[in-house]
Design an enzyme around this catalytic site. Structure first.
Site, short mmCIF file in Angstrom:
data_model
loop_
_atom_site.label_atom_id
_atom_site.label_comp_id
_atom_site.label_asym_id
_atom_site.label_seq_id
_atom_site.Cartn_x
_atom_site.Cartn_y
_atom_site.Cartn_z
N GLU A 34 3.15 -8.29 -1.45
CA GLU A 34 1.76 -8.72 -1.19
C GLU A 34 1.78 -10.33 -1.45
OE1 GLU A 34 1.78 -6.02 -2.78
OE2 GLU A 34 0.21 -4.62 -1.93
N GLY B 67 0.73 -1.09 -0.05
CA GLY B 67 0.02 0.01 -0.05
C GLY B 67 0.73 1.32 -0.03
N1 DAK Z 1 2.05 -3.75 9.00
C1 DAK Z 1 2.43 -3.64 10.08
N2 DAK Z 1 3.42 -3.54 10.90
C2 DAK Z 1 4.56 -3.57 10.12
C3 DAK Z 1 4.42 -3.49 8.59
C4 DAK Z 1 3.13 -3.76 8.02
N3 DAK Z 1 2.94 -3.61 6.77
N4 DAK Z 1 5.67 -3.35 8.00
C5 DAK Z 1 6.48 -3.39 9.38
N5 DAK Z 1 5.87 -3.43 10.39
C6 DAK Z 1 6.39 -3.41 11.72
C7 DAK Z 1 6.94 -4.73 11.95
O1 DAK Z 1 6.11 -5.55 12.49
C8 DAK Z 1 7.94 -4.31 13.30
O2 DAK Z 1 7.07 -4.09 14.38
P1 DAK Z 1 7.62 -4.63 15.86
O3 DAK Z 1 7.86 -6.15 15.50
O4 DAK Z 1 8.84 -4.09 16.05
O5 DAK Z 1 6.30 -4.40 16.78
C9 DAK Z 1 8.39 -2.75 12.77
O6 DAK Z 1 7.39 -2.29 11.71
C10 DAK Z 1 9.68 -2.86 12.21
O7 DAK Z 1 9.58 -3.84 11.12
P2 DAK Z 1 10.80 -5.10 11.02
O8 DAK Z 1 11.13 -5.32 12.43
O9 DAK Z 1 10.13 -6.27 10.22
O10 DAK Z 1 11.82 -4.13 10.03
P3 DAK Z 1 12.80 -5.02 9.13
O11 DAK Z 1 13.90 -3.65 8.65
O12 DAK Z 1 13.53 -6.07 9.87
O13 DAK Z 1 12.11 -5.14 7.70
C11 DAK Z 1 10.41 -4.67 6.09
C12 DAK Z 1 11.54 -4.03 7.10
C13 DAK Z 1 9.74 -3.56 5.35
C14 DAK Z 1 11.28 -5.43 5.02
C15 DAK Z 1 9.56 -5.59 6.71
O14 DAK Z 1 9.23 -5.00 7.91
C16 DAK Z 1 8.26 -6.02 6.00
O15 DAK Z 1 8.56 -7.02 5.26
N6 DAK Z 1 7.24 -5.24 6.24
C17 DAK Z 1 5.65 -5.80 5.50
C18 DAK Z 1 6.11 -5.38 4.14
C19 DAK Z 1 4.78 -5.81 3.25
O16 DAK Z 1 4.46 -7.28 3.34
N7 DAK Z 1 3.97 -4.87 2.95
C20 DAK Z 1 2.68 -5.07 2.21
C21 DAK Z 1 1.65 -5.37 3.07
S1 DAK Z 1 0.01 -5.66 2.31
C22 DAK Z 1 -6.52 -1.78 0.79
C23 DAK Z 1 -5.39 -0.87 0.51
C24 DAK Z 1 -4.09 -1.23 0.65
C25 DAK Z 1 -3.76 -2.58 0.82
C26 DAK Z 1 -4.86 -3.65 0.91
C27 DAK Z 1 -6.12 -3.11 0.81
N8 DAK Z 1 -7.79 -1.33 0.83
C28 DAK Z 1 -8.18 -0.04 0.63
C29 DAK Z 1 -8.84 -2.35 1.35
C30 DAK Z 1 -2.30 -2.96 0.90
C31 DAK Z 1 -2.01 -4.02 1.46
C32 DAK Z 1 -0.56 -4.15 1.88
O17 DAK Z 1 0.24 -3.05 1.81
#
Ligand code: DAK
Length: 257
Positions: free
Chosen positions: A131, A108
């Protein structure tokens, strides 16, 4: 506003919104998105503001929608929450919206950056639609906007692998307009914003609308839309001022009328 910081007068004619959930890498929860929508709506209606910059921090523009808040939801709960209406309203901002991206712009976060009119990236920027790695697909326009921005092959690679793209790659593929050192990000975006803010806000709005039409319609229809907006600029005092200033070899003074 708790999760964003708004500087209405960041510079003359330029407002700045900073996403501010640093511990969660600016993960976009519903509250943050509603605050962002409300702030944008307000700034869009404020006459003194001509251009809006959207940014995050050095670690993250935004690492995506908040996975922790989404994880347990059912399809019907998601439908009832109707978060898309918030995102749709952000898409309707009339003033130029410039994304200044450092660090992660994922899921997002990447989709939000792509909803802006252009992206300037710092060397640390990482773009991606990961995702697929969490068992879903982009939901806020990623499959459409990324494909239009970078082409089918690169979009397929990014969306089907979940890989991140560097700032240099993003520029090479036309997603971002330029990459700059981190400390130059805000000065660079501000310079762009000020250049736009100096032009007629009426002509800027009509031009933005017309460029966006290129994405939404066939060429014939897009050309007709552009023509209508072109004629419309001749109903503004700014067009008269702009052309007269050119003839008189002076700087125009645009009033937004
Ligand atoms: N959501 C929640 N928390 C998150 C997060 C996320 N997307 N990304 C990072 N965090 C949190 C981590 O859980 C961690 O929290 P604590 O464990 O310290 O409590 C903190 O931020 C720091 O993250 P990391 O410890 O993981 O940090 P690193 O440097 O090791 O890694 C990273 C950074 C960005 C590579 C990793 O955090 C990561 O892979 N994050 C998730 C990335 C991801 O998968 N993004 C896509 C999510 S799905 C909609 C609109 C939009 C969407 C859907 C619907 N509608 C209008 C209905 C969009 C969907 C998405 O974006």
């Amino acid at each position: 506003m708790e999760l964003i910081i708004v500087h209405e007068q960041y510079a003359p004619g330029v407002a700045l919104i900073q996403l501010n959930r640093p511990k969660e890498l600016n993960a976009l929860n519903p509250q943050l998105m509603q605050e962002l929508r409300d702030a944008l709506h307000q700034l869009d209606r404020t006459e003194a503001v001509r251009v809006i910059i959207l940014t995050g921090n050095e670690q993250a523009f935004a690492a995506g929608a908040d996975i922790k808040q989404m994880a347990g939801k059912s399809a019907v709960e998601m439908l009832i929450m109707d978060q898309f209406s918030t995102w749709d309203q952000i898409r309707k901002v009339k003033k130029p919206l410039l994304a200044a991206v450092s660090g992660f712009a994922l899921g997002g976060g990447c989709e939000l950056a792509m909803m802006c009119d252009l992206i300037v990236a710092s060397e640390t920027a990482r773009f991606g639609q990961p995702e697929i790695k969490i068992g879903t697909i982009p939901g806020a326009g990623g499959t459409q906007r990324l494909t239009r921005a970078v082409g089918k092959a690169k979009a397929m690679e990014l969306i089907l692998t979940g890989r991140f793209m560097s700032a240099e790659e993003a520029v090479a593929y036309g997603l971002a307009i330029k990459v700059v050192p981190v400390e130059m990000l805000m000065p660079e975006v501000l310079a762009l914003a000020r250049e736009m803010a100096a032009h007629s806000p009426i002509a800027i709005q009509l031009a933005k609308e017309a460029v966006n039409r290129a994405y939404e319609t066939h060429l014939d229809e897009g050309l007709a839309f552009e023509r209508k907006n072109f004629y419309l600029t001749f109903a503004s005092e700014d067009q008269k001022e702009g052309m007269q200033a050119f003839i008189e070899k002076r700087k125009p003074d645009f009033k937004g009328r």
